[in-house]
Motif scaffolding. Structure first.
Motif, PDB file in Angstrom:
ATOM      1  N   ASN A   2      44.861 -23.361  12.316  1.00  0.00           N
ATOM      2  CA  ASN A   2      45.580 -22.098  12.267  1.00  0.00           C
ATOM      3  C   ASN A   2      47.068 -22.334  12.586  1.00  0.00           C
ATOM      4  N   THR A   3      47.747 -22.995  11.639  1.00  0.00           N
ATOM      5  CA  THR A   3      49.181 -23.297  11.801  1.00  0.00           C
ATOM      6  C   THR A   3      49.883 -22.928  10.494  1.00  0.00           C
ATOM      7  N   HIS A   4      51.213 -23.047  10.432  1.00  0.00           N
ATOM      8  CA  HIS A   4      51.905 -22.520   9.244  1.00  0.00           C
ATOM      9  C   HIS A   4      51.513 -23.190   7.926  1.00  0.00           C
ATOM     10  N   ASP A   5      51.075 -24.465   7.972  1.00  0.00           N
ATOM     11  CA  ASP A   5      50.600 -25.085   6.723  1.00  0.00           C
ATOM     12  C   ASP A   5      49.202 -25.691   6.872  1.00  0.00           C
ATOM     13  N   GLY A   6      48.540 -25.400   7.976  1.00  0.00           N
ATOM     14  CA  GLY A   6      47.166 -25.865   8.184  1.00  0.00           C
ATOM     15  C   GLY A   6      47.063 -27.220   8.868  1.00  0.00           C
ATOM     16  N   THR A   7      48.191 -27.969   8.952  1.00  0.00           N
ATOM     17  CA  THR A   7      48.119 -29.279   9.628  1.00  0.00           C
ATOM     18  C   THR A   7      48.585 -29.126  11.083  1.00  0.00           C
ATOM     19  N   GLY A   8      48.208 -30.100  11.915  1.00  0.00           N
ATOM     20  CA  GLY A   8      48.453 -30.002  13.359  1.00  0.00           C
ATOM     21  C   GLY A   8      49.935 -29.943  13.712  1.00  0.00           C
ATOM     22  N   VAL A   9      50.246 -29.138  14.714  1.00  0.00           N
ATOM     23  CA  VAL A   9      51.646 -28.956  15.124  1.00  0.00           C
ATOM     24  C   VAL A   9      51.874 -29.579  16.498  1.00  0.00           C
ATOM     25  N   ARG A  10      52.963 -30.362  16.589  1.00  0.00           N
ATOM     26  CA  ARG A  10      53.305 -31.021  17.854  1.00  0.00           C
ATOM     27  C   ARG A  10      54.800 -30.915  18.116  1.00  0.00           C
ATOM     28  N   ASP A  11      55.160 -31.247  19.346  1.00  0.00           N
ATOM     29  CA  ASP A  11      56.558 -31.221  19.782  1.00  0.00           C
ATOM     30  C   ASP A  11      57.058 -32.676  19.823  1.00  0.00           C
ATOM     31  N   TYR A  12      57.668 -33.115  18.722  1.00  0.00           N
ATOM     32  CA  TYR A  12      58.152 -34.504  18.655  1.00  0.00           C
ATOM     33  C   TYR A  12      59.512 -34.578  19.326  1.00  0.00           C
ATOM     34  N   ILE A  13      59.667 -35.600  20.165  1.00  0.00           N
ATOM     35  CA  ILE A  13      60.921 -35.732  20.904  1.00  0.00           C
ATOM     36  C   ILE A  13      61.456 -37.156  20.750  1.00  0.00           C
ATOM     37  N   HIS A  14      62.752 -37.253  20.477  1.00  0.00           N
ATOM     38  CA  HIS A  14      63.370 -38.569  20.297  1.00  0.00           C
ATOM     39  C   HIS A  14      63.322 -39.336  21.622  1.00  0.00           C
ATOM     40  N   VAL A  15      62.931 -40.596  21.554  1.00  0.00           N
ATOM     41  CA  VAL A  15      62.729 -41.383  22.780  1.00  0.00           C
ATOM     42  C   VAL A  15      64.025 -41.540  23.587  1.00  0.00           C
ATOM     43  N   VAL A  16      65.166 -41.474  22.906  1.00  0.00           N
ATOM     44  CA  VAL A  16      66.427 -41.585  23.659  1.00  0.00           C
ATOM     45  C   VAL A  16      66.656 -40.301  24.481  1.00  0.00           C
ATOM     46  N   ASP A  17      66.311 -39.161  23.915  1.00  0.00           N
ATOM     47  CA  ASP A  17      66.377 -37.916  24.695  1.00  0.00           C
ATOM     48  C   ASP A  17      65.421 -37.983  25.889  1.00  0.00           C
ATOM     49  N   LEU A  18      64.236 -38.497  25.611  1.00  0.00           N
ATOM     50  CA  LEU A  18      63.236 -38.626  26.679  1.00  0.00           C
ATOM     51  C   LEU A  18      63.775 -39.531  27.793  1.00  0.00           C
ATOM     52  N   ALA A  19      64.371 -40.642  27.387  1.00  0.00           N
ATOM     53  CA  ALA A  19      64.930 -41.600  28.352  1.00  0.00           C
ATOM     54  C   ALA A  19      65.996 -40.917  29.211  1.00  0.00           C
ATOM     55  N   LYS A  20      66.828 -40.096  28.565  1.00  0.00           N
ATOM     56  CA  LYS A  20      67.881 -39.392  29.316  1.00  0.00           C
ATOM     57  C   LYS A  20      67.280 -38.407  30.322  1.00  0.00           C
ATOM     58  N   GLY A  21      66.119 -37.873  29.992  1.00  0.00           N
ATOM     59  CA  GLY A  21      65.423 -36.993  30.935  1.00  0.00           C
ATOM     60  C   GLY A  21      65.089 -37.713  32.235  1.00  0.00           C
ATOM     61  N   HIS A  22      64.765 -39.001  32.121  1.00  0.00           N
ATOM     62  CA  HIS A  22      64.459 -39.796  33.325  1.00  0.00           C
ATOM     63  C   HIS A  22      65.706 -40.003  34.170  1.00  0.00           C
ATOM     64  N   VAL A  23      66.846 -40.197  33.494  1.00  0.00           N
ATOM     65  CA  VAL A  23      68.094 -40.370  34.245  1.00  0.00           C
ATOM     66  C   VAL A  23      68.373 -39.099  35.043  1.00  0.00           C
ATOM     67  N   LYS A  24      68.160 -37.944  34.394  1.00  0.00           N
ATOM     68  CA  LYS A  24      68.378 -36.664  35.081  1.00  0.00           C
ATOM     69  C   LYS A  24      67.408 -36.496  36.256  1.00  0.00           C
ATOM     70  N   ALA A  25      66.178 -36.941  36.050  1.00  0.00           N
ATOM     71  CA  ALA A  25      65.177 -36.820  37.128  1.00  0.00           C
ATOM     72  C   ALA A  25      65.606 -37.675  38.320  1.00  0.00           C
ATOM     73  N   ILE A  26      66.056 -38.884  38.035  1.00  0.00           N
ATOM     74  CA  ILE A  26      66.504 -39.775  39.106  1.00  0.00           C
ATOM     75  C   ILE A  26      67.707 -39.152  39.831  1.00  0.00           C
ATOM     76  N   GLU A  27      68.611 -38.577  39.059  1.00  0.00           N
ATOM     77  CA  GLU A  27      69.786 -37.938  39.681  1.00  0.00           C
ATOM     78  C   GLU A  27      69.361 -36.797  40.593  1.00  0.00           C
ATOM     79  N   LYS A  28      68.378 -36.044  40.140  1.00  0.00           N
ATOM     80  CA  LYS A  28      67.905 -34.919  40.969  1.00  0.00           C
ATOM     81  C   LYS A  28      67.302 -35.438  42.276  1.00  0.00           C
ATOM     82  N   LEU A  29      66.479 -36.485  42.172  1.00  0.00           N
ATOM     83  CA  LEU A  29      65.861 -37.025  43.386  1.00  0.00           C
ATOM     84  C   LEU A  29      66.916 -37.635  44.308  1.00  0.00           C
ATOM     85  N   GLU A  30      67.958 -38.189  43.718  1.00  0.00           N
ATOM     86  CA  GLU A  30      69.006 -38.811  44.529  1.00  0.00           C
ATOM     87  C   GLU A  30      69.836 -37.738  45.253  1.00  0.00           C
TER      88      GLU A  30
END
Ligand code: UFG
Length: 336
Positions: A223-251
């Protein structure tokens, strides 16, 4: 900050290493190359022009791990040393529980011994099981995970919550990844799954390169717009930057146990990905529609508001970047 990356030669670990070094952090990497290679370490150095200490070892080896903590004043740890193949986890559950859960326990206990209490954990959207709603917020119900891999992620989340409850001098950040794809734009570093890939993008690029003949699209009656599975694809470099932000928050702030979704907030179907890949790379993808894959869900995408507000992080790369950068690495490999 001096940050220890377990599994730092792997796909997400190596991309995060680059972003951490770019921000002026020091890193130490440990990896046993069970799902990675030393090529990634050379690439990190080449891309950043920076050096770091590396230990070839299993992160579950307590004696060796203690030596790493003795020899380095580690401020924080990011744990990338988990096994991650869903299908394999069904066949070899003990390997997954031992590596992912026992490994995390050894790591956390060693951190405690050396009074290193800042920890970032690679969790997954898989902890939401069959999503109670989309987009998924961090408050959505977790559980109902359909395989041992997913259960290891959820178990470690519970373990981290218990540790924090018992001792609030820990600063913990749990990052729930959606579907990481793409590679560093240099084409020097990328995802190399062992054997035939299970995940969509690694499969598509191997069809494009001629290594695999045809993509099977698992079901077009969702039950999706074209019948195939829908996911949230994220570029690994964006993901990597998320870790930098997490480390900054903990610091800077620390004092807490935080949970964030790392996704773009946009859901794309399998056919959307195939079409975008063809458009951005000019490569034709031969595919057929087959049966649904057991355990798959119709749609899964993030509400990424919390990460934006609290980490000051958003995914910046679009689907075209993801497809292009997934292809560049494979194209380079072909030419080698
Ligand atoms: N798909 C195909 N053909 C393939 C591979 C995948 O049609 O050959 C489809 C799947 O049915 C699904 C979509 O492409 O609709 C994405 O599948 P993936 O296997 O790439 O990713 P999943 O969403 O199933 O799982 C991924 C990670 C897990 C993680 C989860 C988090 O593999 O580790 O996202 O939501 F837990």
């Amino acid at each position: 900050m001096k940050i220890l990356l377990t599994g730092g030669a792997g796909y997400i670990g190596s991309h995060t290493a680059i972003e951490l070094l770019k921000q002026g952090n020091e890193i130490v990497i440990i990896d046993d190359f069970s799902n990675s290679s030393s090529k990634a370490l050379d690439a990190i150095k080449k891309i950043t022009g920076k050096d770091f200490k590396f230990y070839e070892m299993d992160y579950k080896d307590r004696e060796k791990l203690e030596k790493v903590f003795e020899e380095n004043k580690i401020d924080a740890v990011i744990n990338f040393a988990g096994f991650k193949a869903v299908g394999e986890s069904v066949k070899k559950p003990l390997n997954y529980y031992i590596n992912n859960v026992s490994g995390a326990l050894v790591l956390l206990d060693t951190m405690k011994k050396y009074n290193c209490k800042k920890f970032v954990f690679s969790s997954s959207a898989t902890v939401y099981g069959n999503p109670e709603k989309v987009p998924l917020t961090e408050e959505c119900r977790v559980g109902g995970t359909s395989n041992p891999y997913g259960r290891t992620k959820l178990m470690i989340e519970y373990i981290l919550k218990d540790i924090y409850t018992s001792d609030d001098s820990w600063d913990i950040c749990i990052l729930r990844y959606f579907n990481p794809v793409g590679n560093h734009e240099s084409g020097l570093i990328g995802e190399e799954p062992r054997g035939i890939p299970n995940n969509l993008m690694p499969y598509i690029v191997r069809v494009a390169s001629g290594k695999l003949e045809q993509l099977s699209i698992f079901g077009n009656d969702y039950n999706t717009h074209d019948g195939t599975g829908v996911r949230d694809y994220i570029h690994v470099v964006d993901l990597a930057k998320g870790h930098v932000k997490a480390i900054e928050k903990l610091e800077k702030e620390g004092k807490g146990l935080y949970i964030y979704n790392l996704g773009t907030g946009i859901g794309y179907s399998v056919l959307d990905i195939v079409n975008a890949f063809e458009k951005s790379t000019g490569q034709k993808i031969n595919y057929k529609i087959t049966e649904r894959r057991p355990g798959d869900i119709a749609e899964c995408y993030a509400d990424s508001k919390k990460a934006k507000e609290e980490l000051n992080w958003i995914a910046e790369k679009n689907l075209e970047d993801m497809c292009r950068d997934s292809w560049t690495y494979i194209k380079n490999q072909k030419q080698e």
